[in-house]
Design an enzyme around this catalytic site. Structure first.
Site, short mmCIF file in Angstrom:
data_model
loop_
_atom_site.label_atom_id
_atom_site.label_comp_id
_atom_site.label_asym_id
_atom_site.label_seq_id
_atom_site.Cartn_x
_atom_site.Cartn_y
_atom_site.Cartn_z
CG ASP A 169 -1.78 1.23 1.35
OD1 ASP A 169 -2.35 1.63 0.32
OD2 ASP A 169 -1.91 1.80 2.45
CB SER A 170 0.24 4.80 -0.56
OG SER A 170 -0.91 4.87 0.27
CB CYS A 187 -3.20 0.58 -2.38
SG CYS A 187 -3.34 2.29 -2.91
CD GLU A 200 -0.19 6.62 6.48
OE1 GLU A 200 0.95 6.83 6.93
OE2 GLU A 200 -0.49 5.56 5.88
CB CYS A 250 -9.50 4.73 0.82
SG CYS A 250 -7.81 5.12 1.34
CG HIS A 276 -4.96 5.00 4.61
ND1 HIS A 276 -4.43 4.55 3.42
CD2 HIS A 276 -3.91 5.37 5.37
CE1 HIS A 276 -3.11 4.67 3.46
NE2 HIS A 276 -2.77 5.15 4.64
N1 DGL Z 1 -4.78 3.28 0.97
C1 DGL Z 1 -4.85 3.76 -0.37
C2 DGL Z 1 -6.16 3.36 -1.03
O1 DGL Z 1 -6.73 2.35 -0.67
C3 DGL Z 1 -4.60 5.18 -0.69
C4 DGL Z 1 -4.00 6.13 0.22
C5 DGL Z 1 -3.24 7.19 -0.54
O2 DGL Z 1 -3.83 8.16 -1.01
O3 DGL Z 1 -2.04 7.00 -0.63
O4 DGL Z 1 -6.60 4.00 -1.95
#
Ligand code: DGL
Length: 268
Positions: free
Chosen positions: A12-13, A75, A155, A191, A193
């Site tokens: 993931d990012s 991600c 985060e 997402c 996150h």
């Molecule tokens: N966790 C990532 C997603 O599911 C994206 C977070 C980011 O913008 O880096 O899209």
């Protein structure tokens, strides 16, 4: 022929993909994993698809080099921009994204309700979720909204319930839900996150809403495809981050739901 004892690579990012790792571990006990958080380049969500493709190729190359038996793109932004590219680049390695499973989870929870997809700008603009939901059920009313601040909030640990950060998070979350509170609704967290905000979102939305994310359906799909074959696997998880290993270890525990041991800093 897949070497069953190799780990499954997950990236993931940043820390959001740890919500998927958590579900993968629950679905496949005894399996080994290697997780990469590309924290140096987070967020992916407001980058162009070309840049996300480049980052996704680099992140997966770092995992493939270490030896993996499957790759999970934990991600949504990278799944939207780069799933076909990665599947082609690493064939016959099995490559899994999180969007189809998320859409399936939402469509089966929705029946005839409305679905609101909350995701990064990149994922919303790409439209894969909207298409997948309507393919699953053409009668759904599908809405999508970008939540550009949520990844940063998550985060920064603002999903935790301290009073001050909780108030800031509630204000930002409420803004994205405007017009949708107290409606019969399926809220799709598009997402990885965002599941850390689940309790706050449930409180803001009221009882009529159902909240789904792609972690569990992705994990079940991976387990089914790999037939949970992990003979000889150590059950270990290796954590890699491209920046801020100590911070990743500390804050990441909140996403994973348990303490994280050593985190190795890598350049990719
Ligand atoms: N966790 C990532 C997603 O599911 C994206 C977070 C980011 O913008 O880096 O899209």
């Amino acid at each position: 022929m897949i070497d069953a004892k190799l780990p499954i690579g997950v990236f993931d990012s940043g820390m959001g993909g740890l919500t998927v790792l958590r579900a993968l571990q629950a679905a496949m006990p005894g399996e080994s994993f290697i997780y990469l958080g590309d924290s140096a380049r987070l967020p992916y969500g407001n980058k162009t698809p070309e840049t996300v493709q480049e980052y996704a190729l680099q992140a997966s190359a770092a995992l493939v080099e270490r030896g993996i038996k499957a790759l999970v793109i934990a991600c949504n932004t990278a799944s939207a921009a780069a799933l076909p590219l990665l599947a082609k680049a690493y064939a016959p390695l099995p490559v899994f994204g999180v969007i189809e499973p998320g859409a399936q989870a939402a469509a089966s929870a929705a029946a005839d309700a409305e679905v609101l997809v909350l995701a990064t700008e990149g994922t919303v603009m790409d439209g894969t979720y909207q298409r997948a939901l309507l393919a699953a059920n053409p009668d759904l009313s599908v809405y999508a909204r970008a939540c550009p601040l949520w990844v940063t909030l998550a985060e920064q640990g603002y999903a935790e319930d301290s009073q001050e950060s909780g108030m800031v998070a509630d204000a930002v979350l409420s803004h994205a839900l405007r017009g949708f509170r107290h409606r019969r609704l399926v809220l799709l967290l598009g997402c990885t996150h965002f599941p850390v905000f689940r309790h706050k979102l449930a409180a803001l939305l009221g009882d009529a809403a159902v909240i789904v994310d792609s972690a569990q359906t992705t994990a079940l799909q991976v387990a089914e495809a790999l037939k949970s074959d992990n003979a000889g696997a150590s059950g270990d998880v290796t954590f890699l981050a491209t920046d801020g290993a100590e911070r990743f270890r500390r804050v990441g525990a909140y996403f994973l739901g348990k303490p994280i041991g050593a985190v190795e800093l890598v350049k990719i």
